[in-house]
Design a protein around this motif. Sequence first.
Motif, PDB file in Angstrom:
ATOM      1  N   VAL A 363     -13.780 -47.427  -7.396  1.00 29.46           N
ATOM      2  CA  VAL A 363     -12.738 -47.388  -6.288  1.00 29.46           C
ATOM      3  C   VAL A 363     -13.731 -47.279  -4.920  1.00 29.46           C
ATOM      4  O   VAL A 363     -14.653 -46.665  -4.743  1.00 29.46           O
ATOM      5  CB  VAL A 363     -12.048 -46.000  -6.662  1.00 29.46           C
ATOM      6  CG1 VAL A 363     -11.082 -45.971  -5.215  1.00 29.46           C
ATOM      7  CG2 VAL A 363     -11.409 -46.078  -7.574  1.00 29.46           C
ATOM      8  N   LEU A 364     -13.145 -47.811  -4.093  1.00 36.77           N
ATOM      9  CA  LEU A 364     -14.138 -47.921  -2.623  1.00 36.77           C
ATOM     10  C   LEU A 364     -13.236 -47.553  -1.630  1.00 36.77           C
ATOM     11  O   LEU A 364     -12.223 -48.128  -1.546  1.00 36.77           O
ATOM     12  CB  LEU A 364     -14.709 -49.705  -2.470  1.00 36.77           C
ATOM     13  CG  LEU A 364     -15.441 -49.471  -1.072  1.00 36.77           C
ATOM     14  CD1 LEU A 364     -16.717 -48.554  -1.246  1.00 36.77           C
ATOM     15  CD2 LEU A 364     -15.637 -50.833  -0.929  1.00 36.77           C
ATOM     16  N   ALA A 365     -13.603 -46.591  -1.040  1.00 32.07           N
ATOM     17  CA  ALA A 365     -12.962 -46.043   0.187  1.00 32.07           C
ATOM     18  C   ALA A 365     -13.658 -46.764   1.657  1.00 32.07           C
ATOM     19  O   ALA A 365     -14.560 -46.666   1.778  1.00 32.07           O
ATOM     20  CB  ALA A 365     -13.136 -44.364   0.288  1.00 32.07           C
ATOM     21  N   ILE A 380     -14.666 -54.592  -7.563  1.00 32.34           N
ATOM     22  CA  ILE A 380     -13.835 -53.393  -6.965  1.00 32.34           C
ATOM     23  C   ILE A 380     -12.551 -53.441  -7.609  1.00 32.34           C
ATOM     24  O   ILE A 380     -11.758 -54.111  -7.511  1.00 32.34           O
ATOM     25  CB  ILE A 380     -13.898 -53.626  -5.513  1.00 32.34           C
ATOM     26  CG1 ILE A 380     -15.054 -53.431  -4.670  1.00 32.34           C
ATOM     27  CG2 ILE A 380     -12.883 -52.281  -4.716  1.00 32.34           C
ATOM     28  CD1 ILE A 380     -15.169 -53.565  -3.373  1.00 32.34           C
ATOM     29  N   ASP A 381     -12.172 -52.257  -8.283  1.00 34.74           N
ATOM     30  CA  ASP A 381     -10.817 -52.137  -8.878  1.00 34.74           C
ATOM     31  C   ASP A 381      -9.746 -51.514  -8.152  1.00 34.74           C
ATOM     32  O   ASP A 381      -8.842 -51.980  -8.394  1.00 34.74           O
ATOM     33  CB  ASP A 381     -11.155 -51.143 -10.293  1.00 34.74           C
ATOM     34  CG  ASP A 381     -11.992 -51.608 -11.375  1.00 34.74           C
ATOM     35  OD1 ASP A 381     -11.824 -52.900 -11.733  1.00 34.74           O
ATOM     36  OD2 ASP A 381     -13.067 -51.019 -11.221  1.00 34.74           O
ATOM     37  N   MET A 382      -9.981 -50.748  -7.278  1.00 34.72           N
ATOM     38  CA  MET A 382      -9.184 -50.351  -6.069  1.00 34.72           C
ATOM     39  C   MET A 382      -9.917 -49.931  -4.723  1.00 34.72           C
ATOM     40  O   MET A 382     -10.821 -49.393  -4.710  1.00 34.72           O
ATOM     41  CB  MET A 382      -8.674 -48.978  -6.633  1.00 34.72           C
ATOM     42  CG  MET A 382      -7.517 -48.248  -5.935  1.00 34.72           C
ATOM     43  SD  MET A 382      -7.066 -46.740  -6.731  1.00 34.72           S
ATOM     44  CE  MET A 382      -5.859 -46.335  -5.573  1.00 34.72           C
ATOM     45  N   LEU A 383      -9.095 -50.448  -3.749  1.00 34.26           N
ATOM     46  CA  LEU A 383      -9.597 -49.871  -2.326  1.00 34.26           C
ATOM     47  C   LEU A 383      -8.533 -49.008  -1.719  1.00 34.26           C
ATOM     48  O   LEU A 383      -7.240 -49.100  -2.062  1.00 34.26           O
ATOM     49  CB  LEU A 383      -9.567 -51.094  -1.359  1.00 34.26           C
ATOM     50  CG  LEU A 383     -10.659 -52.263  -1.790  1.00 34.26           C
ATOM     51  CD1 LEU A 383     -10.457 -53.668  -1.211  1.00 34.26           C
ATOM     52  CD2 LEU A 383     -12.075 -51.679  -1.125  1.00 34.26           C
ATOM     53  N   VAL A 384      -9.205 -47.981  -1.015  1.00 29.61           N
ATOM     54  CA  VAL A 384      -8.201 -47.206  -0.315  1.00 29.61           C
ATOM     55  C   VAL A 384      -8.827 -46.751   1.086  1.00 29.61           C
ATOM     56  O   VAL A 384     -10.164 -47.044   1.406  1.00 29.61           O
ATOM     57  CB  VAL A 384      -8.114 -45.623  -1.057  1.00 29.61           C
ATOM     58  CG1 VAL A 384      -7.489 -45.827  -2.521  1.00 29.61           C
ATOM     59  CG2 VAL A 384      -9.269 -45.101  -1.176  1.00 29.61           C
ATOM     60  N   THR A 385      -8.030 -46.454   2.153  1.00 31.53           N
ATOM     61  CA  THR A 385      -8.400 -46.233   3.533  1.00 31.53           C
ATOM     62  C   THR A 385      -8.359 -44.853   3.618  1.00 31.53           C
ATOM     63  O   THR A 385      -8.954 -44.370   4.823  1.00 31.53           O
ATOM     64  CB  THR A 385      -7.498 -47.006   4.446  1.00 31.53           C
ATOM     65  OG1 THR A 385      -6.209 -46.645   4.046  1.00 31.53           O
ATOM     66  CG2 THR A 385      -7.749 -48.570   4.057  1.00 31.53           C
ATOM     67  N   LYS A 389      -5.577 -40.613  -0.831  1.00 37.40           N
ATOM     68  CA  LYS A 389      -4.971 -41.574  -1.600  1.00 37.40           C
ATOM     69  C   LYS A 389      -5.860 -42.069  -2.808  1.00 37.40           C
ATOM     70  O   LYS A 389      -5.480 -42.888  -3.426  1.00 37.40           O
ATOM     71  CB  LYS A 389      -4.565 -42.851  -0.901  1.00 37.40           C
ATOM     72  CG  LYS A 389      -3.576 -42.687   0.148  1.00 37.40           C
ATOM     73  CD  LYS A 389      -3.300 -43.955   1.199  1.00 37.40           C
ATOM     74  CE  LYS A 389      -2.372 -43.735   1.927  1.00 37.40           C
ATOM     75  NZ  LYS A 389      -1.909 -44.793   2.843  1.00 37.40           N
ATOM     76  N   LEU A 390      -6.990 -40.974  -3.179  1.00 37.79           N
ATOM     77  CA  LEU A 390      -7.838 -41.686  -3.994  1.00 37.79           C
ATOM     78  C   LEU A 390      -7.085 -41.215  -5.342  1.00 37.79           C
ATOM     79  O   LEU A 390      -6.513 -40.119  -5.669  1.00 37.79           O
ATOM     80  CB  LEU A 390      -9.102 -40.893  -3.945  1.00 37.79           C
ATOM     81  CG  LEU A 390      -9.978 -41.542  -2.922  1.00 37.79           C
ATOM     82  CD1 LEU A 390     -11.312 -40.364  -2.673  1.00 37.79           C
ATOM     83  CD2 LEU A 390     -10.607 -43.000  -3.333  1.00 37.79           C
ATOM     84  N   VAL A 391      -7.611 -41.883  -6.497  1.00 30.61           N
ATOM     85  CA  VAL A 391      -7.042 -41.707  -7.824  1.00 30.61           C
ATOM     86  C   VAL A 391      -7.884 -40.675  -8.361  1.00 30.61           C
ATOM     87  O   VAL A 391      -8.867 -40.467  -7.767  1.00 30.61           O
ATOM     88  CB  VAL A 391      -7.016 -42.948  -8.727  1.00 30.61           C
ATOM     89  CG1 VAL A 391      -6.083 -43.949  -8.257  1.00 30.61           C
ATOM     90  CG2 VAL A 391      -8.270 -43.444  -8.770  1.00 30.61           C
ATOM     91  N   ASP A 392      -7.484 -40.150  -9.502  1.00 32.21           N
ATOM     92  CA  ASP A 392      -8.386 -39.096 -10.286  1.00 32.21           C
ATOM     93  C   ASP A 392      -9.731 -39.920 -10.547  1.00 32.21           C
ATOM     94  O   ASP A 392      -9.730 -40.914 -10.918  1.00 32.21           O
ATOM     95  CB  ASP A 392      -7.736 -38.503 -11.460  1.00 32.21           C
ATOM     96  CG  ASP A 392      -8.603 -37.207 -12.163  1.00 32.21           C
ATOM     97  OD1 ASP A 392      -9.299 -36.638 -11.272  1.00 32.21           O
ATOM     98  OD2 ASP A 392      -8.725 -37.102 -13.187  1.00 32.21           O
TER      99      ASP A 392
END
Length: 592
Positions: A363-365, A380-385, A389-392
């Motif tokens: 996951v990349l913030a 990258i499996d997931m992007l958050v800003t 909102k980050l997953v566990d």
Amino acid sequence: MNSAELESTFQQGITDYQAGELSRAMSAFKSVLATNPRHARSLHMLGILALQTKNYALASGLIAESLDVEPNNADALCNLGNALRGEGKFEKAEIALRGSLSLAPDQAGVWSNLNDLLLSLGRPQEAVEAGQQALSLDTTSADIYCNLGSAYIHTQQYEKAIQILKQGLQLEPQHVLMLVNLGLAYDKVKDWHTAAQHYEQALSIAPQFIDAYNNYATMLRGQGKLSQAKNLLERALSLQPDHYLARYHYADLLFELADFDGSIENYQLAIDTSETADEARFGLSFALLITGQYKEGWRHYLWRDLAITRAHYHKYFPDKPEWRGTSLKDKTIVILSEQGYGDSIQFVRYINQLASFQPKKVVLAVPQALLRLFSSIASIDMLVTEYSKLVDHDYFCPLLNLPVMMDTDLDSIPSTVPYLAVDDKRSKQWQVKLTGLNGLKVGIAWQGNPANITDYKRSVAFDNLKPLFNLDGISWVSLQVGAQINDHVINSVTDLTSDLSDFAETAALISQLDLVITVCTSIAHLAGALNKPTWIMLAHVADWRWLRDRNDSPWYPSVTLFRQQNRNEWQPVIDNVRQRLTEIVKNNVVLN
């Protein structure tokens, strides 16, 4: 020794102390304690004597013992605070000073000490309030004015600082720290002549006051007077070779003078003089990295200031461990984007390298402006800003820690390009927008982020670029988002930057260009990551990532570097760029 004799011996110790007979005073207080080990006043006085000799640990222990017997002694609490501060125990010192004030709130000196302590704790506005309280109680102490003036400087209230420090100087015209603080305040309002006068006066009174040399040299360095700054720091170090800040500033200055070997040597000397040398370790990383000593450089780069990044993350995930290069099998890792956009673009390439650690999920913030651009990276499996909102997940890691985890050296930089992709639809839209532009289509960016403290070195004034814009066979396209291009009415520069909503859009525009010419800014990294032919104009001492004495980059195969040969001289660089462009157009060279 009966109680009357104890009191008489203690009072004789006080008399000796006041007369400056400190050894005899110490003997008297020890005699009292030999009979009564819990004699609070003798414990306190021995603590004061230890404090005067800067034996802070002994002082705090003795004074704390006295307070066990007489816990409501405001003077003892004040002195305990001063001793604890000397030990570097700032939080405990604050508790002691505030305890003293709770018992005797009209102590101007204690309020002023609290003012000074709060600055060390990084709470300048509270320091101002404490200093104002001190001044309301006593307008005759120069130290109170000095401490309050320092607090105003730390809160960027420079005019107030100048006003209050000048008032203090009327009380004590030879107050060296007041003069140095006035020099700093005048420096901040760019009255460098007056600042220099105050620094010179301070040094004439106290030629061994190292802080005056440091501040004066820092001001001169900011004005580009590097030789004068170097002379001042060398004078300071001749007086006190193990002074950490003077040595650190000297190493920094040598770096700016391109004496990288000398810089490395002096950063190391600074580190050897201090248990807390984070700044010097970080500075050393730059000197090592710019000279290609990557493995050691990355190790020291870990000392950069990540306090804000980590604090923001730990607000939501206080107990998650930081990844240190262990296996990620069946684990989820969060990578935290950091620093500027260019840093994120350059180092996001390392996400692909994480595959060898077998993570379950990556996951990349990232900042919002990079979200769509980085969505093209398959690893990258997931992007958050937003961290909220980050997953566990199992681990976190700041993005620029990845090179050290991958044991990167010059030969193992992951340099496969492009590692970013452009959306075909957006690319075609920009193809249409640029219809009608003839010849070589060249994107141009001339300024970095003005908030960057080194931006004045890397950015080029737009007017200096005008010789490029009258070349035949070239259509110029602005990549300088936010620039007031209308202020520089140049018909030959097409400005469509109002359509650039984020870096994905800028990437689509760049995909339709033949060449990008830029200073050291995020555009350079974006174009390089897209494998677009890119010419980067660099300052004499450029950012560490461009190394030294070479015109190519191991980070970006499509990049060519145009370096200043002398500090602040952009014209030869621009002339070189113009000549190369002329040759390309004349010979119909195809850029790829």
